[in-house]
Motif scaffolding. Structure first.
Motif, short mmCIF file in Angstrom:
data_model
loop_
_atom_site.label_atom_id
_atom_site.label_comp_id
_atom_site.label_asym_id
_atom_site.label_seq_id
_atom_site.Cartn_x
_atom_site.Cartn_y
_atom_site.Cartn_z
N LEU A 81 0.82 -1.21 0.00
CA LEU A 81 0.00 0.00 0.00
C LEU A 81 0.85 1.26 0.00
N LYS A 82 0.36 2.26 -0.70
CA LYS A 82 1.02 3.55 -0.83
C LYS A 82 0.12 4.64 -0.27
N PRO A 83 0.69 5.77 0.15
CA PRO A 83 -0.16 6.87 0.64
C PRO A 83 -1.22 7.30 -0.37
N GLU A 84 -0.92 7.23 -1.66
CA GLU A 84 -1.89 7.61 -2.68
C GLU A 84 -3.05 6.63 -2.80
N ASP A 85 -2.99 5.49 -2.11
CA ASP A 85 -4.12 4.57 -2.05
C ASP A 85 -5.16 5.01 -1.03
N THR A 86 -4.86 6.02 -0.24
CA THR A 86 -5.79 6.52 0.76
C THR A 86 -7.07 7.00 0.09
N ALA A 87 -8.20 6.45 0.51
CA ALA A 87 -9.48 6.79 -0.09
C ALA A 87 -10.59 6.05 0.64
N VAL A 88 -11.82 6.43 0.34
CA VAL A 88 -12.97 5.61 0.72
C VAL A 88 -13.17 4.59 -0.39
N TYR A 89 -13.22 3.33 -0.03
CA TYR A 89 -13.37 2.26 -1.00
C TYR A 89 -14.81 1.77 -1.02
N TYR A 90 -15.37 1.68 -2.23
CA TYR A 90 -16.76 1.30 -2.42
C TYR A 90 -16.87 -0.01 -3.19
#
Length: 129
Positions: free
Chosen positions: A86-95
Protein backbone atom coordinates in the motif's frame (compact mmCIF):
# COMPACT_ATOMS: atom_id res chain seq x y z
CA UNK A 1 -32.91 -4.43 -4.29
CA UNK A 2 -29.34 -5.35 -3.44
CA UNK A 3 -27.55 -4.07 -0.36
CA UNK A 4 -23.75 -4.02 -0.22
CA UNK A 5 -21.78 -3.47 2.99
CA UNK A 6 -18.01 -2.96 2.99
CA UNK A 7 -15.73 -3.73 5.91
CA UNK A 8 -12.05 -4.13 6.69
CA UNK A 9 -10.83 -0.60 6.20
CA UNK A 10 -8.44 1.06 8.60
CA UNK A 11 -5.10 2.77 9.10
CA UNK A 12 -1.95 1.07 7.82
CA UNK A 13 1.63 2.12 7.16
CA UNK A 14 3.03 2.41 3.65
CA UNK A 15 4.10 -0.99 2.39
CA UNK A 16 1.55 -2.79 4.51
CA UNK A 17 -1.46 -4.90 3.56
CA UNK A 18 -5.18 -4.81 4.13
CA UNK A 19 -8.10 -6.97 3.04
CA UNK A 20 -11.50 -5.45 2.36
CA UNK A 21 -14.74 -7.42 2.31
CA UNK A 22 -18.07 -6.66 0.70
CA UNK A 23 -21.10 -8.62 1.87
CA UNK A 24 -24.30 -8.59 -0.18
CA UNK A 25 -27.85 -9.00 1.10
CA UNK A 26 -31.38 -8.48 -0.13
CA UNK A 27 -32.20 -9.57 -3.67
CA UNK A 28 -28.74 -10.87 -4.39
CA UNK A 29 -27.95 -12.80 -7.55
CA UNK A 30 -24.80 -14.86 -7.88
CA UNK A 31 -24.31 -13.98 -11.55
CA UNK A 32 -23.67 -10.33 -10.72
CA UNK A 33 -20.30 -8.85 -11.54
CA UNK A 34 -18.73 -7.12 -8.57
CA UNK A 35 -16.39 -4.16 -8.62
CA UNK A 36 -14.36 -1.93 -6.34
CA UNK A 37 -14.07 1.82 -6.72
CA UNK A 38 -12.39 4.41 -4.53
CA UNK A 39 -12.68 8.12 -3.90
CA UNK A 40 -9.94 10.23 -2.37
CA UNK A 41 -10.66 13.62 -0.77
CA UNK A 42 -11.39 16.19 -3.47
CA UNK A 43 -11.31 13.54 -6.21
CA UNK A 44 -13.88 11.76 -8.34
CA UNK A 45 -14.63 8.09 -7.92
CA UNK A 46 -11.98 5.92 -9.54
CA UNK A 47 -12.23 2.34 -10.76
CA UNK A 48 -10.01 -0.12 -8.87
CA UNK A 49 -10.90 -3.70 -9.81
CA UNK A 50 -13.75 -5.91 -11.00
CA UNK A 51 -14.49 -9.63 -11.12
CA UNK A 52 -16.79 -11.70 -13.32
CA UNK A 53 -19.83 -13.53 -11.95
CA UNK A 54 -17.95 -16.85 -11.77
CA UNK A 55 -14.75 -15.35 -10.39
CA UNK A 56 -12.80 -16.51 -13.43
CA UNK A 57 -11.97 -13.15 -14.97
CA UNK A 58 -10.57 -10.04 -13.28
CA UNK A 59 -9.85 -6.52 -14.46
CA UNK A 60 -7.61 -4.03 -12.66
CA UNK A 61 -6.79 -0.37 -12.90
CA UNK A 62 -3.19 0.20 -13.91
CA UNK A 63 -2.45 1.99 -10.65
CA UNK A 64 -3.13 -1.16 -8.60
CA UNK A 65 -2.04 -3.86 -11.06
CA UNK A 66 0.26 -6.33 -9.34
CA UNK A 67 -0.54 -5.03 -5.86
CA UNK A 68 -4.28 -5.64 -5.41
CA UNK A 69 -6.21 -8.89 -5.89
CA UNK A 70 -9.97 -9.20 -6.21
CA UNK A 71 -11.76 -12.45 -5.40
CA UNK A 72 -15.24 -13.66 -4.49
CA UNK A 73 -17.10 -16.37 -2.65
CA UNK A 74 -20.60 -16.57 -4.11
CA UNK A 75 -21.74 -19.05 -1.46
CA UNK A 76 -21.11 -16.31 1.10
CA UNK A 77 -22.30 -13.48 -1.17
CA UNK A 78 -18.97 -11.81 -0.48
CA UNK A 79 -16.28 -10.20 -2.60
CA UNK A 80 -12.79 -9.37 -1.33
CA UNK A 81 -10.05 -6.93 -2.20
CA UNK A 82 -6.60 -7.92 -0.99
CA UNK A 83 -4.36 -4.86 -1.00
CA UNK A 84 -0.59 -5.27 -0.73
CA UNK A 85 2.31 -2.83 -0.94
CA UNK A 86 0.00 0.00 0.00
CA UNK A 87 1.02 3.55 -0.83
CA UNK A 88 -0.16 6.87 0.64
CA UNK A 89 -1.89 7.61 -2.68
CA UNK A 90 -4.12 4.57 -2.05
CA UNK A 91 -5.79 6.52 0.76
CA UNK A 92 -9.48 6.79 -0.09
CA UNK A 93 -12.97 5.61 0.72
CA UNK A 94 -13.37 2.26 -1.00
CA UNK A 95 -16.76 1.30 -2.42
CA UNK A 96 -18.13 -2.06 -3.46
CA UNK A 97 -20.47 -2.02 -6.47
CA UNK A 98 -22.53 -4.38 -8.62
CA UNK A 99 -24.32 -4.02 -11.96
CA UNK A 100 -27.80 -5.35 -12.62
CA UNK A 101 -26.97 -6.41 -16.19
CA UNK A 102 -25.52 -9.76 -17.16
CA UNK A 103 -21.91 -9.88 -18.33
CA UNK A 104 -20.28 -12.91 -19.89
CA UNK A 105 -17.51 -14.63 -17.97
CA UNK A 106 -15.44 -14.54 -21.18
CA UNK A 107 -15.18 -10.76 -21.47
CA UNK A 108 -13.64 -8.18 -19.19
CA UNK A 109 -16.06 -7.11 -16.45
CA UNK A 110 -17.24 -3.50 -16.62
CA UNK A 111 -14.97 -0.75 -15.35
CA UNK A 112 -17.11 2.37 -15.83
CA UNK A 113 -19.00 3.88 -12.91
CA UNK A 114 -22.17 4.26 -15.00
CA UNK A 115 -22.25 0.50 -15.63
CA UNK A 116 -22.84 -0.23 -11.94
CA UNK A 117 -26.26 -0.01 -10.29
CA UNK A 118 -25.76 -0.96 -6.64
CA UNK A 119 -23.32 0.68 -4.25
CA UNK A 120 -22.18 0.20 -0.67
CA UNK A 121 -21.60 2.98 1.84
CA UNK A 122 -17.83 2.70 1.63
CA UNK A 123 -15.00 1.91 4.03
CA UNK A 124 -12.11 4.24 4.79
CA UNK A 125 -8.57 3.16 3.98
CA UNK A 126 -5.77 5.43 5.21
CA UNK A 127 -2.13 4.73 4.37
CA UNK A 128 0.40 6.68 6.40
CA UNK A 129 3.82 7.65 5.11
Amino acid sequence: QVQLVESGGGLVQAGGSLRLSCAASGRTFSRYVRGWFRQAPGQKREFVAAISWSGGRMYYAGSVQGRFTISRDNAKNTVYLQMNSLKPEDTAVYYCAAPANYYSDYVDPPHLEDEYDYWGQGTQVTVSS
